[in-house]
Each structure stands twice: as structure tokens, then as C-alpha cells.
Scaffold this motif. Structure first.
Motif, PDB file in Angstrom:
ATOM      1  N   ARG A  62       0.827  -1.206   0.000  1.00 41.51           N
ATOM      2  CA  ARG A  62       0.000   0.000   0.000  1.00 41.51           C
ATOM      3  C   ARG A  62       0.863   1.258   0.000  1.00 41.51           C
ATOM      4  O   ARG A  62       0.530   2.244  -0.672  1.00 41.51           O
ATOM      5  N   LEU A  63       1.958   1.232   0.733  1.00 38.43           N
ATOM      6  CA  LEU A  63       2.857   2.386   0.729  1.00 38.43           C
ATOM      7  C   LEU A  63       3.399   2.619  -0.679  1.00 38.43           C
ATOM      8  O   LEU A  63       3.444   3.764  -1.152  1.00 38.43           O
ATOM      9  N   ALA A  64       3.801   1.555  -1.344  1.00 41.80           N
ATOM     10  CA  ALA A  64       4.325   1.692  -2.701  1.00 41.80           C
ATOM     11  C   ALA A  64       3.301   2.346  -3.618  1.00 41.80           C
ATOM     12  O   ALA A  64       3.604   3.296  -4.351  1.00 41.80           O
ATOM     13  N   LEU A  65       2.068   1.857  -3.578  1.00 47.73           N
ATOM     14  CA  LEU A  65       1.031   2.385  -4.461  1.00 47.73           C
ATOM     15  C   LEU A  65       0.602   3.792  -4.072  1.00 47.73           C
ATOM     16  O   LEU A  65       0.121   4.549  -4.913  1.00 47.73           O
ATOM     17  N   ALA A  66       0.807   4.153  -2.809  1.00 47.66           N
ATOM     18  CA  ALA A  66       0.457   5.500  -2.366  1.00 47.66           C
ATOM     19  C   ALA A  66       1.409   6.557  -2.927  1.00 47.66           C
ATOM     20  O   ALA A  66       1.120   7.750  -2.868  1.00 47.66           O
ATOM     21  N   PRO A 106      -1.577   5.725   2.569  1.00 45.46           N
ATOM     22  CA  PRO A 106      -1.471   4.296   2.251  1.00 45.46           C
ATOM     23  C   PRO A 106      -2.678   3.468   2.681  1.00 45.46           C
ATOM     24  O   PRO A 106      -3.002   2.461   2.031  1.00 45.46           O
ATOM     25  N   GLY A 107      -3.348   3.900   3.751  1.00 41.26           N
ATOM     26  CA  GLY A 107      -4.508   3.142   4.217  1.00 41.26           C
ATOM     27  C   GLY A 107      -5.821   3.577   3.611  1.00 41.26           C
ATOM     28  O   GLY A 107      -6.890   3.095   4.020  1.00 41.26           O
ATOM     29  N   SER A 108      -5.781   4.439   2.616  1.00 42.37           N
ATOM     30  CA  SER A 108      -7.015   4.949   2.021  1.00 42.37           C
ATOM     31  C   SER A 108      -7.721   3.886   1.182  1.00 42.37           C
ATOM     32  O   SER A 108      -7.102   2.934   0.689  1.00 42.37           O
ATOM     33  N   GLU A 109      -9.013   4.086   1.008  1.00 50.81           N
ATOM     34  CA  GLU A 109      -9.787   3.148   0.200  1.00 50.81           C
ATOM     35  C   GLU A 109      -9.307   3.142  -1.255  1.00 50.81           C
ATOM     36  O   GLU A 109      -9.335   2.115  -1.923  1.00 50.81           O
ATOM     37  N   ALA A 110      -8.848   4.299  -1.742  1.00 48.58           N
ATOM     38  CA  ALA A 110      -8.370   4.378  -3.124  1.00 48.58           C
ATOM     39  C   ALA A 110      -7.134   3.517  -3.331  1.00 48.58           C
ATOM     40  O   ALA A 110      -7.002   2.821  -4.350  1.00 48.58           O
ATOM     41  N   VAL A 111      -6.226   3.547  -2.377  1.00 48.89           N
ATOM     42  CA  VAL A 111      -5.005   2.736  -2.482  1.00 48.89           C
ATOM     43  C   VAL A 111      -5.347   1.250  -2.350  1.00 48.89           C
ATOM     44  O   VAL A 111      -4.821   0.411  -3.100  1.00 48.89           O
ATOM     45  N   LYS A 112      -6.210   0.919  -1.413  1.00 42.52           N
ATOM     46  CA  LYS A 112      -6.628  -0.477  -1.261  1.00 42.52           C
ATOM     47  C   LYS A 112      -7.279  -0.991  -2.549  1.00 42.52           C
ATOM     48  O   LYS A 112      -7.032  -2.122  -2.990  1.00 42.52           O
ATOM     49  N   ALA A 113      -8.100  -0.137  -3.160  1.00 42.37           N
ATOM     50  CA  ALA A 113      -8.769  -0.524  -4.404  1.00 42.37           C
ATOM     51  C   ALA A 113      -7.760  -0.716  -5.534  1.00 42.37           C
ATOM     52  O   ALA A 113      -7.921  -1.610  -6.375  1.00 42.37           O
ATOM     53  N   GLN A 114      -6.720   0.112  -5.547  1.00 40.95           N
ATOM     54  CA  GLN A 114      -5.703  -0.024  -6.592  1.00 40.95           C
ATOM     55  C   GLN A 114      -4.933  -1.329  -6.447  1.00 40.95           C
ATOM     56  O   GLN A 114      -4.621  -1.996  -7.438  1.00 40.95           O
TER      57      GLN A 114
END
Length: 213
Positions: free
Chosen positions: A92-96, A141-149
Motif C-alpha cells: 500500500r505504501l508503494a502504491l500511495a 497508504p490506508g485509504s480506500e483508493a489505495v486499497k482498491a488499486q
């Protein structure tokens, strides 16, 4: 120029080794790469498989082999203090750090080396916080957008028949594994073997049907 989608999970030592070896393996070629973090555990669940670390004898062999592969290829590698560990925070950190599903080579390198060099706890909260400060994510990183990605990346990989990491998608074909980097190079060079009967024939070969007695 050909394009490669490189599917990875930071929990995977083979992903780390392949990431480090990629520039050398593809030296002299013109190509682009999208580094795409996925959740390896979800891929395994989809296919009904156990991970290497979930089978005791395979776990021991995997750790010995990856350390040997690092040694013989000149790639620094140390096992984290605990493994397997939950890689969600790293993924998640990476995608954030980005606005789409791929990450920069710098981000991938920073996280891989945080996990696979030094022999410390990969999931330590203090180390994760320091890593986030270094990478300066654009999104939470903990956002719903990042989780969805992350889910979207994983679903995309499964749709491409990814069953393990590292996996490389190029020209509609899937190539898997650290030991297949030479195969990836050949595909990028347009080796005619990939359009021949052996590639397609492997998918068309029937399997022996078992019967219950």
C-alpha cells in the motif's frame, strides 16, 4: 520498443532477485517496464495453492536457494528476521506514491532493499514509519483508493493468468520466475520461437484424466 508489466510482491525473495537482476539481464535492449505491486497471497488463494513458506520442507529449501542465488549472482540478500510476514503495508505504501497502478523503480528498489537487506523485521512499525517518511507518498497508504488499486492490480494479474511472482507480461504472453529472465530477454528480442508450435502446443496438450474406482 516493447513494454513489460512486471508483477511483484515485496514478500517474495524471487521478486527481489529478479528486480535487482533485470537491468543486467536486459542490457542493451530497448524496453519499458511498469512495476506493478500485487498481493501474492490473493493470487495463491485464487488458484487454490499454498505458498512456498506454508510447506515446511519447501520453506527451508526456498530460503537456502534464494540465498544461494543471491550469492552466485552477486546480489546482496539477507532473510528478514521473520518470514513470511504481512506485506500489505509495503504494498500500500508503494502504491500511495503514485496515482496509478505502477510504481517507479526507485520506490520498488527502496522497499525491496528495506525488506531483503539488513536482516531486520520487515513489518516493524518504526521502520515502516521511517520508510514512509523517505518515500513521501502522495496518498494515504490506508485509504480506500489505495486499497482498491492494489485489488485492481491483483485482479489484473489473475486475469492475465499470473500464478506466482515475479511475473512478466509482454506481447500478450506471460513469463514467470527469476530463472526465466533469459526467456524474457528472448521475447523482447522477438525470438521466433515464441510464435512457433512449442509455445502454443504447451497450452493445448491434454492431461491424463483420473477416474475413481
Amino acid at each position: 520498443m516493447k513494454h513489460v508489466d512486471f508483477y511483484l510482491d515485496f514478500i517474495s525473495p524471487y521478486s527481489y532477485l529478479a528486480f535487482e537482476q533485470l537491468p543486467k539481464a536486459l542490457e542493451g535492449l530497448s524496453y519499458s517496464v511498469a512495476y506493478k505491486p500485487i498481493l501474492f497471497g490473493a493470487v495463491l488463494k485464487h488458484h487454490g495453492q499454498l505458498g512456498p513458506a506454508e510447506i515446511p520442507s519447501k520453506r527451508e529449501w526456498t530460503y537456502r536457494q534464494v540465498l544461494w542465488l543471491g550469492h552466485v549472482n552477486g546480489i546482496p540478500i539477507e532473510m528478514p528476521a521473520s518470514h513470511p510476514y504481512n506485506p500489505l503495508a509495503h504494498l500500500r505504501l508503494a502504491l500511495a506514491t503514485t496515482s496509478d497502478g505502477s510504481i517507479s523503480r526507485y520506490v520498488a528498489e527502496t522497499i525491496f532493499r528495506e525488506v531483503w537487506r539488513g536482516g531486520e523485521e520487515a513489518a516493524d512499525a518504526g521502520r515502516l514509519a521511517a520508510l514512509a517518511a523517505r518515500l513521501e507518498p502522495r496518498r494515504e497508504p490506508g485509504s480506500e483508493a489505495v486499497k482498491a488499486q492494489l485489488k485492481a492490480n491483483t485482479d489484473e494479474a489473475i486475469a492475465q493468468n499470473v500464478f506466482g511472482v515475479p511475473a512478466y507480461a509482454v506481447d500478450g504472453r506471460l513469463i514467470w520466475g527469476f530463472d526465466s529472465l533469459a526467456m524474457l530477454r528472448a521475447a523482447l528480442q522477438g525470438d521466433p520461437w515464441f510464435d512457433g508450435p512449442q509455445w502454443q502446443g504447451a497450452a493445448e496438450r491434454p492431461s491424463l484424466q483420473r477416474t475413481n474406482r
